[in-house]
Scaffold this motif. Structure first.
Motif, PDB file in Angstrom:
ATOM      1  N   ALA A  33       0.771  -1.193   0.016  1.00  0.00           N
ATOM      2  CA  ALA A  33      -0.126   0.016  -0.124  1.00  0.00           C
ATOM      3  C   ALA A  33       0.813   1.370  -0.034  1.00  0.00           C
ATOM      4  O   ALA A  33       0.262   2.434  -0.404  1.00  0.00           O
ATOM      5  CB  ALA A  33      -1.087  -0.174   1.182  1.00  0.00           C
ATOM      6  N   ASP A  55      -2.214   5.561   1.599  1.00  0.00           N
ATOM      7  CA  ASP A  55      -1.847   4.349   2.272  1.00  0.00           C
ATOM      8  C   ASP A  55      -2.846   3.997   3.167  1.00  0.00           C
ATOM      9  O   ASP A  55      -4.054   4.559   3.203  1.00  0.00           O
ATOM     10  CB  ASP A  55      -0.366   4.314   2.864  1.00  0.00           C
ATOM     11  CG  ASP A  55      -0.160   5.392   4.179  1.00  0.00           C
ATOM     12  OD1 ASP A  55      -1.296   5.935   4.393  1.00  0.00           O
ATOM     13  OD2 ASP A  55       0.714   5.580   4.431  1.00  0.00           O
ATOM     14  N   VAL A 137      -9.563   4.767  -4.248  1.00  0.00           N
ATOM     15  CA  VAL A 137      -8.745   4.111  -4.835  1.00  0.00           C
ATOM     16  C   VAL A 137      -8.672   4.063  -6.253  1.00  0.00           C
ATOM     17  O   VAL A 137      -7.956   3.477  -7.220  1.00  0.00           O
ATOM     18  CB  VAL A 137      -8.402   2.362  -4.425  1.00  0.00           C
ATOM     19  CG1 VAL A 137      -7.983   2.703  -2.780  1.00  0.00           C
ATOM     20  CG2 VAL A 137      -9.135   1.712  -4.692  1.00  0.00           C
ATOM     21  N   THR A 168       0.345  -8.329  -5.043  1.00  0.00           N
ATOM     22  CA  THR A 168      -0.157  -6.945  -4.429  1.00  0.00           C
ATOM     23  C   THR A 168      -1.386  -7.145  -3.434  1.00  0.00           C
ATOM     24  O   THR A 168      -2.196  -7.950  -3.646  1.00  0.00           O
ATOM     25  CB  THR A 168      -0.418  -6.078  -5.517  1.00  0.00           C
ATOM     26  OG1 THR A 168      -0.775  -4.582  -4.883  1.00  0.00           O
ATOM     27  CG2 THR A 168      -1.413  -6.717  -6.495  1.00  0.00           C
ATOM     28  N   ASN A 170      -3.214  -4.294  -2.890  1.00  0.00           N
ATOM     29  CA  ASN A 170      -3.618  -3.079  -3.434  1.00  0.00           C
ATOM     30  C   ASN A 170      -5.080  -3.439  -4.177  1.00  0.00           C
ATOM     31  O   ASN A 170      -4.988  -4.418  -4.882  1.00  0.00           O
ATOM     32  CB  ASN A 170      -2.735  -2.334  -4.035  1.00  0.00           C
ATOM     33  CG  ASN A 170      -1.623  -1.594  -3.297  1.00  0.00           C
ATOM     34  OD1 ASN A 170      -1.356  -1.974  -1.968  1.00  0.00           O
ATOM     35  ND2 ASN A 170      -0.664  -1.183  -3.965  1.00  0.00           N
ATOM     36  N   ASP A 172      -6.296  -1.210  -6.119  1.00  0.00           N
ATOM     37  CA  ASP A 172      -6.367  -0.097  -7.221  1.00  0.00           C
ATOM     38  C   ASP A 172      -6.053  -0.941  -8.441  1.00  0.00           C
ATOM     39  O   ASP A 172      -5.784  -2.129  -8.656  1.00  0.00           O
ATOM     40  CB  ASP A 172      -5.537   1.277  -6.874  1.00  0.00           C
ATOM     41  CG  ASP A 172      -4.008   0.476  -6.723  1.00  0.00           C
ATOM     42  OD1 ASP A 172      -3.523  -0.018  -7.612  1.00  0.00           O
ATOM     43  OD2 ASP A 172      -3.699   0.605  -5.650  1.00  0.00           O
ATOM     44  N   LYS A 218      -3.573 -10.623  -7.252  1.00  0.00           N
ATOM     45  CA  LYS A 218      -4.170  -9.472  -6.306  1.00  0.00           C
ATOM     46  C   LYS A 218      -4.925 -10.074  -4.994  1.00  0.00           C
ATOM     47  O   LYS A 218      -5.988 -10.603  -5.133  1.00  0.00           O
ATOM     48  CB  LYS A 218      -5.130  -8.685  -7.017  1.00  0.00           C
ATOM     49  CG  LYS A 218      -4.786  -7.882  -8.418  1.00  0.00           C
ATOM     50  CD  LYS A 218      -5.503  -6.801  -9.038  1.00  0.00           C
ATOM     51  CE  LYS A 218      -5.464  -5.641  -8.011  1.00  0.00           C
ATOM     52  NZ  LYS A 218      -6.056  -4.463  -9.156  1.00  0.00           N
TER      53      LYS A 218
END
Length: 408
Positions: A33, A55, A137, A168, A170, A172, A218
């Motif tokens: 992040a 973050d 995001v 990841t 994240n 996004d 992800k």
């Protein structure tokens, strides 16, 4: 207790460059992040307006501001839950702690109440949190010259024996944007176009795909995943702000997680770390996820030839990196690399720079001593690979290398 030593910064940077410059080992990246913080946006006047995406702490603060009730009104569902978590010992709960609590309470609420909440209140809070996450995001990279693009171009530039894996946490779509704009092919577990479906068989047999296709996993879901009418996970070309069950899936039971992509993607991380000679580079990750930490430490304990370089932003003794230090002090093949020092081979120490050493293409990454008149042959210095921007600059400097440099 860690042995305090000093680490030769040029030697370690050389090892890292060599690992990145050859193509006969399994290489991977873990994008946390903190990485979006390296992409800055500007206001209409050209002033710095902050990172493109905050973050976890920043995300928590932004959503808290939106969902906190004014002082003149009764506490909101958000206020009540945060107070509850603090009473239970979570001194500073983040957005993932809060989502986990909401979903755990909702799972047992039924038609009654649990800890002062009913099912409808928890459902409403989950929806509002998830919608705000999607809004915050769902951003696009502002230019084609970002750290994400430098990573994508490096991925595209070297013919590989083994594919590169990117993991990841994240939600996004910055990685997807950079890879596609850089014409770097990738496979993310989904197959199709209009409503690409998750293909577990293809994931478990991804070794049959071309090595030049980057693997993108992800592990905490994505804002463009959703459930179709049959309960299957699909990837849409549009962001669905109501796909709250597909973001940070800590609430799911084992069979639900197995049906969806999450456990399969964690399995990819474990499988990668167990490959002989694998090298994983972590960026923007503060070791706050116990499940991922467990996979990292257990896998490295089982594979002495595997290696993890974890780049952290700031100083090695920062309180927020306590979990990271704990993992590195237990795992000789996990190097924790901070600005002012590192834990390498379970030894904690600061960086030193030998007098007369020069790396002309590394000025922004390696900051040598300022006092060039000092008598000492070894002087303290900084290595800023924990800044994702600088790590991406290193990748950019390697993108033009002749294929096969430093091969073993």
């Amino acid at each position: 207790m860690a042995e305090t030593v000093t680490h030769n910064v040029v030697r370690q940077l050389t090892y890292i460059r060599q690992a990145l410059s050859q193509n006969k080992k399994s290489l991977g990246f873990f994008i946390g992040a903190g990485c979006p913080l390296s992409v800055r946006i500007t206001d209409p006047k050209g002033n710095d307006a902050g990172p493109i995406i905050p973050d976890v702490a920043g995300l928590t603060a932004c959503i808290g501001e939106r969902l906190t009730a004014p002082k003149t009104q009764a506490p909101s569902h958000w206020d009540r839950l945060v107070t509850l978590l603090k009473e239970d010992g979570k001194r500073d709960p983040n957005i993932e702690d809060i989502l986990t609590a909401v979903r755990a309470l909702r799972a047992v609420a039924g038609k009654g109440q649990v800890r002062g909440f009913n099912y409808a209140e928890l459902e409403e809070l989950d929806r509002h949190i998830s919608q705000n996450i999607s809004q915050l995001v769902d951003k696009a990279l502002p230019t084609a010259n970002t750290p994400y693009h430098n990573l994508a171009l490096w991925l595209r530039g070297l013919e590989r024996v083994f594919p590169v894996h990117i993991f990841t946490t994240n939600y996004d779509l910055l990685l997807e944007q950079a890879l596609e704009e850089s014409l770097a092919p990738y496979f993310d577990g989904f197959v199709g176009t209009k409503a690409a479906f998750f293909d577990l068989g293809a994931v478990e047999n991804e070794s049959l795909l071309p090595a030049r296709w980057t693997r993108l996993w992800k592990v905490h879901g994505s804002i463009n995943w959703r459930l179709d009418s049959n309960g299957n996970v699909v990837r849409s070309d549009k962001v669905d702000s109501d796909s709250r069950y597909l973001i940070y899936p800590s609430h799911l039971k084992y069979d639900q997680s197995r049906k969806m992509p999450y456990l399969a993607m964690l399995d990819r991380l474990k499988e990668f770390l167990l490959k002989p000679g694998s090298v994983l580079f972590l960026a923007g990750y503060s070791f706050s996820d116990e499940h991922i930490n467990d996979v990292l430490c257990r896998s490295l304990a089982s594979n002495s030839s595997g290696m993890v370089y974890a780049f952290i932003y700031g100083k090695i003794d920062d309180a927020k990196y306590a979990n990271a230090r704990d993992c590195a002090l237990k795992s000789p093949n996990l190097s924790l690399v901070a600005f002012d020092g590192a834990i390498i081979g379970r030894k904690l120490g600061g960086w030193y720079f030998e007098e007369g050493t020069q790396l002309p293409d590394m000025e922004s990454i390696l900051i040598p001593p300022r006092d060039t008149n000092a008598d000492e042959d070894r002087q303290e210095c900084e290595l800023r690979l924990g800044d994702f921007l600088q790590f991406a600059n290193l990748l950019k400097s390697l993108s033009g290398n002749v294929r096969g440099e430093h091969e073993e």
